[in-house]
Design a protein around this motif. Structure first.
Motif, short mmCIF file in Angstrom:
data_model
loop_
_atom_site.label_atom_id
_atom_site.label_comp_id
_atom_site.label_asym_id
_atom_site.label_seq_id
_atom_site.Cartn_x
_atom_site.Cartn_y
_atom_site.Cartn_z
N VAL A 1 -22.35 10.70 0.23
CA VAL A 1 -22.57 9.45 -0.50
C VAL A 1 -21.34 9.06 -1.32
O VAL A 1 -21.13 7.88 -1.63
CB VAL A 1 -23.82 9.58 -1.41
N TRP A 2 -20.51 10.04 -1.68
CA TRP A 2 -19.31 9.76 -2.49
C TRP A 2 -18.10 9.41 -1.62
O TRP A 2 -17.01 9.19 -2.14
CB TRP A 2 -18.98 10.97 -3.36
N LEU A 3 -18.29 9.38 -0.30
CA LEU A 3 -17.20 9.04 0.61
C LEU A 3 -17.45 7.68 1.23
O LEU A 3 -18.49 7.06 1.01
CB LEU A 3 -17.09 10.12 1.70
N SER A 4 -16.50 7.20 2.01
CA SER A 4 -16.68 5.90 2.64
C SER A 4 -15.89 5.84 3.95
O SER A 4 -14.99 6.66 4.18
CB SER A 4 -16.20 4.77 1.71
N GLY A 5 -16.27 4.87 4.80
CA GLY A 5 -15.53 4.61 6.02
C GLY A 5 -15.48 5.80 6.96
O GLY A 5 -16.42 6.58 7.09
N THR B 1 -13.88 8.52 6.73
CA THR B 1 -13.99 9.82 6.06
C THR B 1 -15.44 10.24 5.93
O THR B 1 -15.80 11.40 6.17
CB THR B 1 -13.34 9.75 4.67
N ALA B 2 -16.31 9.30 5.56
CA ALA B 2 -17.74 9.60 5.41
C ALA B 2 -18.35 9.98 6.75
O ALA B 2 -19.13 10.95 6.85
CB ALA B 2 -18.46 8.40 4.82
N ILE B 3 -17.99 9.22 7.79
CA ILE B 3 -18.54 9.50 9.13
C ILE B 3 -18.08 10.88 9.61
O ILE B 3 -18.87 11.66 10.14
CB ILE B 3 -18.12 8.41 10.12
N SER B 4 -16.81 11.19 9.41
CA SER B 4 -16.27 12.48 9.84
C SER B 4 -16.93 13.63 9.08
O SER B 4 -17.26 14.66 9.68
CB SER B 4 -14.76 12.52 9.62
N ALA B 5 -17.12 13.46 7.78
CA ALA B 5 -17.75 14.52 6.98
C ALA B 5 -19.20 14.74 7.41
O ALA B 5 -19.66 15.88 7.53
CB ALA B 5 -17.68 14.16 5.50
N LEU B 6 -19.91 13.64 7.64
CA LEU B 6 -21.31 13.76 8.06
C LEU B 6 -21.40 14.46 9.42
O LEU B 6 -22.25 15.33 9.63
CB LEU B 6 -21.94 12.37 8.13
N PHE B 7 -20.51 14.07 10.34
CA PHE B 7 -20.47 14.73 11.64
C PHE B 7 -20.19 16.23 11.48
O PHE B 7 -20.84 17.07 12.11
CB PHE B 7 -19.38 14.10 12.51
N ALA B 8 -19.25 16.58 10.60
CA ALA B 8 -18.87 17.98 10.41
C ALA B 8 -20.03 18.80 9.85
O ALA B 8 -20.30 19.91 10.31
CB ALA B 8 -17.67 18.07 9.47
N PHE B 9 -20.74 18.24 8.86
CA PHE B 9 -21.86 18.98 8.27
C PHE B 9 -22.99 19.15 9.27
O PHE B 9 -23.63 20.21 9.35
CB PHE B 9 -22.35 18.30 7.00
N ARG B 10 -23.28 18.09 10.06
CA ARG B 10 -24.31 18.21 11.08
C ARG B 10 -23.89 19.24 12.15
O ARG B 10 -24.72 19.99 12.66
CB ARG B 10 -24.54 16.85 11.76
N PHE B 11 -22.62 19.26 12.46
CA PHE B 11 -22.08 20.23 13.41
C PHE B 11 -22.33 21.65 12.90
O PHE B 11 -22.77 22.54 13.64
CB PHE B 11 -20.59 19.97 13.60
#
Length: 437
Positions: free
Chosen positions: A99-103, A105-115
């Motif tokens: 929630v503290w990220l955007s664009g 970077t946010a998509i990449s972080a979410l993908f990484a955590f789900r991974f």
């Protein structure tokens, strides 16, 4: 009082723990789907990007199945599964931080955590199958496997309304924090409940004799410090060269297409296609989930009843699977009605059927060679969960191109039919590999 009751019920306590952690497992997988309508707006994610993020779980989950199965065989389900619960709970909680990220970077972080969640959850279902094979005689194994497998539906029943309320009241990041904390608690309880049968402090001799004489793997082959040359090749040759197993792999792939539609895109379907609020969508989803749960338990009970009535193991396992998958074709009815009540009816019938037919793990417990139960489950789960990669992306692509769920529901129905055909025409005689019939 039956012989099974007089012998003791420690094995059912073990099953209750498997059910509880599997409920949390599937609830953690579903957190993103319930948060998706709001998260995607906040982070600017389109349908195809959302499908790719949904698939992140699948990429690592599939890749880690064989290592996860090997770890279970090498170090035992108790230790490996404990580590898995703790890690997937940590990574689930961390998803709230995007929630503290955007664009990008946010998509990449979410993908990484789900991974990472997918990687950590990899030993879970092979671990379930390994523990059921160790703790339950053949005549109870279908019911036991169906119960832990039905936890995927109960996860929606229990947590979808709770998550909807959390999102509405506190915001979508908090569902990830809530589920992560709950998983950490479960990991601590796990160590108090789960042991191998001969090491369980509360297991009596009568119950141990009951499960051992009934064909349970109470004495799994202990791994040696050095794996003999060619041993892994021999095991893989059996697990990748047997027609019945390929039928199970195909069947599980198609069955899981229904599963991953339900735990990824179904809430989006309810909110965006049917116009429900997130709270109403959470409540709406509980009815098909309850039907799936009931079907899952009844499918296992029916299969074991057939076995006790004298049916062969092959008939007892195949009949519920094929009948359930044919009933799941009811999902096609959603394309031809406008009433939300009729949508609820068709979805409920479809997931009741899907629950009845989800006996793949029971069959794996029946056929897995004694010396590689974990590896067998890992390969089975690997092939089955390729659909966890394909399904979210294909659905996202269809939605981006058509803007409608009609073709999506047709795809789900076709998968149910393909699962039934796999069990009818590819899966042969069911029995433990490497042992006399």
């Amino acid at each position: 009082m039956t012989e099974a009751t007089r012998a003791g019920r420690v094995r059912w306590t073990v099953l209750a723990m498997l059910f509880a952690v599997t409920v949390i497992n599937y609830a953690d997988r579903a957190t993103l789907s319930l948060a998706a309508p709001f998260l995607s707006k906040d982070l600017g994610i389109d349908k195809l990007q959302l499908g790719i993020v949904f698939s992140a779980f699948g990429w690592s989950y599939v890749v880690a199945q064989i290592p996860g199965g090997w770890l279970l065989d090498r170090y035992g389900a108790r230790r490996v599964y404990f580590a898995a619960i703790a890690l997937w709970s940590l990574f689930t909680a961390m998803q709230g931080g995007v929630v503290w990220l955007s664009g990008a970077t946010a998509i990449s972080a979410l993908f990484a955590f789900r991974f990472l969640v997918g990687f950590a959850e990899a030993p879970s279902f092979p671990g379930n199958a390994r523990l059921v094979a160790a703790w339950f005689p053949a005549k109870e194994r279908g019911t036991a496997s169906a119960i832990f497998n039905a936890a995927q539906y109960f996860a929606t029943v229990l947590f979808a309304p709770i998550m909807g309320l959390i999102i509405a009241g506190f915001g979508w990041p908090w569902v990830f924090v809530f589920m992560g904390a709950l998983g950490m608690i479960a990991s601590a309880v796990w160590l108090k409940v789960i042991f191998e049968p001969r090491r369980h402090p509360r297991l009596g001799q009568a119950e141990l004799a009951l499960i051992a004489e009934g064909g349970a793997l109470v004495d799994p082959v202990e791994p040696t410090a050095k794996v003999p040359d060619g041993d892994m090749r021999r095991k893989l040759g059996i697990l990748l060269g047997t027609r019945t197993l390929w039928g199970l792999y195909l069947g599980q792939f198609f069955i899981n297409t229904l599963t991953y539609f339900f735990i990824t895109w179904f809430p989006v379907y309810l909110v965006e296609e049917r116009g429900l609020s997130v709270v109403k969508a959470g409540l709406f989803a509980t009815v098909p989930a309850l039907c799936g749960f009931a079907g899952g338990v009844l499918g296992g009970i029916f299969s074991d009843w057939l076995l006790r009535r004298g049916a062969t193991l092959t008939i007892a396992r195949k009949v519920p699977v094929v009948a359930g998958m044919l009933l799941a074709l009811a999902i096609l009815g959603c394309n031809y009605v406008d009433s939300n009540l009729m949508i609820l009816l068709f979805m409920s019938l479809a997931f009741f059927g899907k629950g009845i037919g989800a006996l793949g793990w029971a069959v794996m417990s029946d056929v897995a060679p004694r010396d590689c139960a974990g590896l067998s489950g890992g390969i089975f789960n690997m092939f089955g969960n390729i659909s966890s990669i394909v399904t979210p992306i294909v659905i996202g692509l269809i939605l981006k191109q058509t803007g409608s769920f009609d073709l999506v529901l047709s795809l789900v129905a076709a998968s149910a039919l393909a699962a039934a055909l796999s069990y009818l025409f590819v899966v042969g005689k069911i029995g433990r590999l490497g042992e006399p019939a």
